[in-house]
Write an enzyme that holds these catalytic residues in place. Structure first.
Site, short mmCIF file in Angstrom:
data_model
loop_
_atom_site.label_atom_id
_atom_site.label_comp_id
_atom_site.label_asym_id
_atom_site.label_seq_id
_atom_site.Cartn_x
_atom_site.Cartn_y
_atom_site.Cartn_z
N GLU A 168 0.84 -1.22 0.02
CA GLU A 168 0.08 -0.20 0.06
C GLU A 168 0.79 1.16 0.18
O GLU A 168 0.93 1.98 0.95
CB GLU A 168 -0.83 -0.06 0.99
N HIS A 368 -16.53 -11.21 7.47
CA HIS A 368 -15.20 -10.49 7.33
C HIS A 368 -14.41 -10.91 8.49
O HIS A 368 -14.84 -11.19 9.59
CB HIS A 368 -15.56 -8.94 7.52
N GLU A 370 -11.01 -9.88 10.25
CA GLU A 370 -9.83 -8.94 10.57
C GLU A 370 -8.92 -10.01 11.36
O GLU A 370 -9.25 -10.09 12.36
CB GLU A 370 -10.12 -7.69 10.89
N HIS A 437 -7.37 -8.81 1.86
CA HIS A 437 -6.84 -7.55 2.16
C HIS A 437 -5.51 -7.76 2.87
O HIS A 437 -5.29 -8.79 3.56
CB HIS A 437 -7.60 -6.68 2.81
N GLU A 438 -4.58 -6.75 2.64
CA GLU A 438 -3.10 -6.81 2.97
C GLU A 438 -2.43 -8.23 2.66
O GLU A 438 -2.02 -9.13 3.48
CB GLU A 438 -3.33 -6.68 4.50
N GLU A 456 -6.54 -7.19 -2.16
CA GLU A 456 -6.02 -5.84 -2.42
C GLU A 456 -4.91 -5.56 -2.50
O GLU A 456 -4.38 -5.82 -4.12
CB GLU A 456 -6.27 -5.13 -0.75
N GLU A 462 -9.86 3.05 0.53
CA GLU A 462 -9.68 3.52 1.89
C GLU A 462 -8.70 4.68 2.34
O GLU A 462 -9.16 5.48 3.20
CB GLU A 462 -9.22 2.25 2.84
C1 NOJ Z 1 -7.88 -2.66 5.93
C2 NOJ Z 1 -8.88 -3.28 4.71
O1 NOJ Z 1 -8.06 -2.93 3.57
C3 NOJ Z 1 -10.06 -2.64 4.97
O2 NOJ Z 1 -10.92 -3.02 3.66
C4 NOJ Z 1 -10.61 -2.81 6.15
O3 NOJ Z 1 -11.83 -2.25 6.15
C5 NOJ Z 1 -9.58 -2.66 7.38
N1 NOJ Z 1 -8.45 -3.09 6.99
C6 NOJ Z 1 -10.20 -3.30 8.75
O4 NOJ Z 1 -10.26 -4.74 8.66
CA CA Z 2 -5.57 -2.37 3.10
#
Ligand code: NOJ
Ligand code: CA
Length: 663
Positions: A168, A368, A370, A437-438, A456, A462
């Protein structure tokens, strides 16, 4: 170095026999690209010519390991092969892919080991990988890879800095000769006018490759290390990822190339009927603006009421999926000890009834996860969590790794690559599609694991909510760099491009970027065009649905189809502008975007089906008012013999749907 380490490929300074001085070569099917292999007493190299001119000068090959070596006197044998096939994928920019190449395999046989360097030369580039078999060696330690990319001329390059933790980062435009380190895809245009991009394909069980300039001044592979400094622990019999160089005469040739996918193995998932591209919306943007929260509380986003509202909106607008972030317990620990619960929903998100409601409306529920980078905890939990999601009828999972990995591991190390792959394979067991993502970089593994839909791996939407944001120049660079590797979940389509009022209403203006930067740095039509330009089989309309209610331009997303059959990048220059068209069934969609300059481009419609009349609905910048928030919607009848004029404001764009009039 040769004396300190053993080098798989060339090691000891043994006598060199005449057989080791040959320079075998292989050319692309059209004869334009030639790859030459050479070895002498000191090293093995490859070189690449394009149209009779040098692109890469002799560049080192080899992998370093203390466990064994292949000496310069090893017996060399060659074998040649070729392929010309068309294969089909369940989804993708193009469902039908032509795979046409000539291959040369150079095999070096020593007393204790055999190594093959396999070269494939396509009309749109070349690739090679190392395959070795060290008999009697269970685990090999890879301490370095010698692969070099020695450019014959200077030129311009577009890349992000080399980094083992994140992709990123903003693009830099640098003379090729000034690049000290870069992540891949590393895109370039040489002084001789050759466009190209260095990347890798089929990355498994091995660290990612970054390019770093060595003491001799050559760009060289630098593998992301493990905490002990070793690059990888691999079995004695191993095949590395492909090192790839896409090559084109025009910038858009790079986008139209399927080289990365072609270097991956066919699907390992036999029943792919549950894998379906889709459009989605989500409870997401509000959290990034700071007007909603992931954590349960007065501004909690993922509540049952909001879920029902989003499901209803999706059902009414030809959208197939809804994502909820902040649905599960643990967000209060984010940024701290990172303990997430992957099963337990917050008390105000009644998951069973939401799932039942979504099913009655034929809407896919997205879960989701995280992880905050807590890999051990996630790996321990994921089997049972995925089984639970499957029991709710869920087919889509968004993962996230916002946080450092425990144990000092880099995100992009062998440890990371193995973890991301374990998630994909575990998800496949439970018929879950993955949006990471990441992530680790995309290297075409979606061919082999077609549930690995999108990721991503670049600055997405974001960044516009809480930083200086992504410029139109960035958006014109993305298709020629990151997107060459595969689909991206950029999450386009913010309609409230000046969201300062939304933030002010909630007292969240401090969430703006440095210097109070605010808002989306493109026109509204460009936000629409990005749905076409930035390919993702899971394509999001990222704004809060209130900003789509009754908006005439949202019709584009309703009419859009994420299940694309064919794509063509029509024209563009890296960092300046781009025009892309995609077909899904009998409809075509076009997206065009420019950098900070206003621009008019003429576009022949010869990609349309000849003899068919289409109704074209154009979503154009408001040129007269020069208003970034404006969108002028018009319709006309067109055929494949017409040419259209696409006028764009600075940071602007245009989107068009082409629907056959008899549909
Ligand atoms: C980074 C992600 O790219 C994003 O889409 C997400 O909302 C946040 N982390 C929280 O998990
Ligand atoms: Ca991200």
């Amino acid at each position: 170095m040769y004396l300190k380490h053993s080098v798989i490929g060339m090691a000891s300074l043994a006598l060199c026999f005449s057989s080791c001085q040959t320079t075998p070569e292989v050319t692309s099917p059209d004869g334009n690209i030639k790859v030459m292999f050479h070895r002498d007493a000191d090293r093995m190299t490859y070189a690449v010519n394009v149209d009779g001119r040098e692109l890469l000068l002799p560049s080192a090959l080899g992998v370093v390991s203390p466990q064994f070596a292949i000496s310069s006197g090893a017996e060399m044998s060659l074998s040649f092969d070729s392929c010309d096939e068309t294969w089909e994928q369940p989804w993708g920019e193009n469902k039908l892919i032509v795979n046409k190449y000539n291959e040369m395999a150079v095999t070096l046989t020593d007393s204790a080991a055999v190594m093959t360097i396999r070269f494939r030369v396509f009309d749109d580039g070349m690739a090679f990988r190392y395959e070795w078999n060290a008999s009697g060696c269970d685990t090999m330690t890879v301490t370095d890879e010698l692969t070099e990319f020695a450019f014959a001329t200077n030129g311009t390059s577009w890349s992000i800095p080399g980094n083992f933790e994140t992709y990123e980062l903003d693009y830099r435009v640098l003379p090729i000769g000034d690049v000290t380190d870069a992540n891949t895809p590393f895109t370039f245009k040489t002084e001789t006018g050759v466009y190209g991009s260095i990347h890798e394909a089929a990355l498994y069980d091995y660290p990612e490759m970054v390019l770093r300039r060595n003491d001799a001044g050559t760009l060289k592979a630098d593998l992301a290390p493990l905490p002990d400094g070793v690059k990888a622990y691999v079995p004695g019999r191993f095949t590395t990822p492909w090192r790839t160089v896409q090559i084109g005469k025009k910038a858009v040739d790079l986008i139209n190339s399927a080289l990365i996918l072609n270097l991956n193995e066919p699907s390992k998932i036999s029943d792919t009927s549950w894998i379906k591209p889709q459009k989605y919306i989500g409870i997401w943007w509000g959290m990034h603006l700071g007007t909603q929260t992931w954590v349960m509380g007065p501004r909690h986003g993922a509540t049952t009421d909001n879920a029902i509202k989003y499901i209803d909106f999706a059902a009414a607008n030809n959208i197939q999926g809804v994502l909820f972030e902040g649905w599960n317990e643990g967000w209060e620990n984010w940024g701290g000890n990172q303990h997430f619960d992957y099963i337990k929903a917050y008390a105000d998100f009644v998951i069973d009834s939401i799932a039942r409601y979504a099913q009655t409306k034929h809407i896919e529920l997205w879960m989701h996860n995280e992880t905050g980078g807590n890999i051990p905890e996630y790996e321990a939990a994921m089997d049972s969590a995925f089984a639970y999601y499957a029991s709710l009828g869920v087919h889509t999972l968004k993962t996230g790794y916002a946080g450092g990995f425990k144990g000092g591991y880099f995100h992009h190390s062998q440890y990371g690559v193995q973890h991301y792959q374990r998630v994909v394979e575990t998800a496949a067991k439970y018929k879950l599609m993955v949006d990471a993502h990441e992530p680790i970089k995309e290297t075409g593994i979606r061919r082999t694991w077609p549930n690995m839909m999108t990721r991503e791996g670049a600055r997405g939407m974001e960044w516009n909510a809480w930083s200086a944001g992504n410029t139109a120049t960035y958006l014109c660079t993305l298709p020629f760099v990151r997107l060459l590797s595969g689909p991206m979940d950029y999450t386009p389509g913010i309609f409230d491009i000046d969201y300062s009022r939304a933030k002010a209403d909630k007292g969240r203006l401090e969430w703006n970027g440095p210097n109070g930067d605010c808002c989306i740095k493109t026109t509204l039509p460009r936000q629409i065009a990005n749905w076409v330009i930035i390919y993702s089989p899971l394509q999001m309309a990222a704004d809060q649905i209130e900003n789509y209610y009754g908006h005439p331009a949202f019709r584009f997303f309703r009419d859009f189809n994420a299940d694309c059959d064919m794509s063509v990048a029509l024209q563009g220059e890296i960092g300046q502008y781009i025009v892309v068209a995609r077909r899904a069934a009998d409809r075509w969609y076009l997206g065009a975007g420019t950098d900070s300059e206003g621009r008019t481009v003429n576009q022949p419609l010869d990609f349309l089906e000849p003899g068919v009349t289409y109704e074209a609905t154009v979503y154009a910048d408001d040129i007269e008012a020069s208003d970034p928030k404006g969108v002028i919607i018009s319709t006309s009848r067109v055929t494949s013999t017409d040419t259209i004029e696409i006028k764009m404001l600075p940071a602007g764009g245009q989107a068009i749907t082409f629907i056959p009039v008899n549909e």
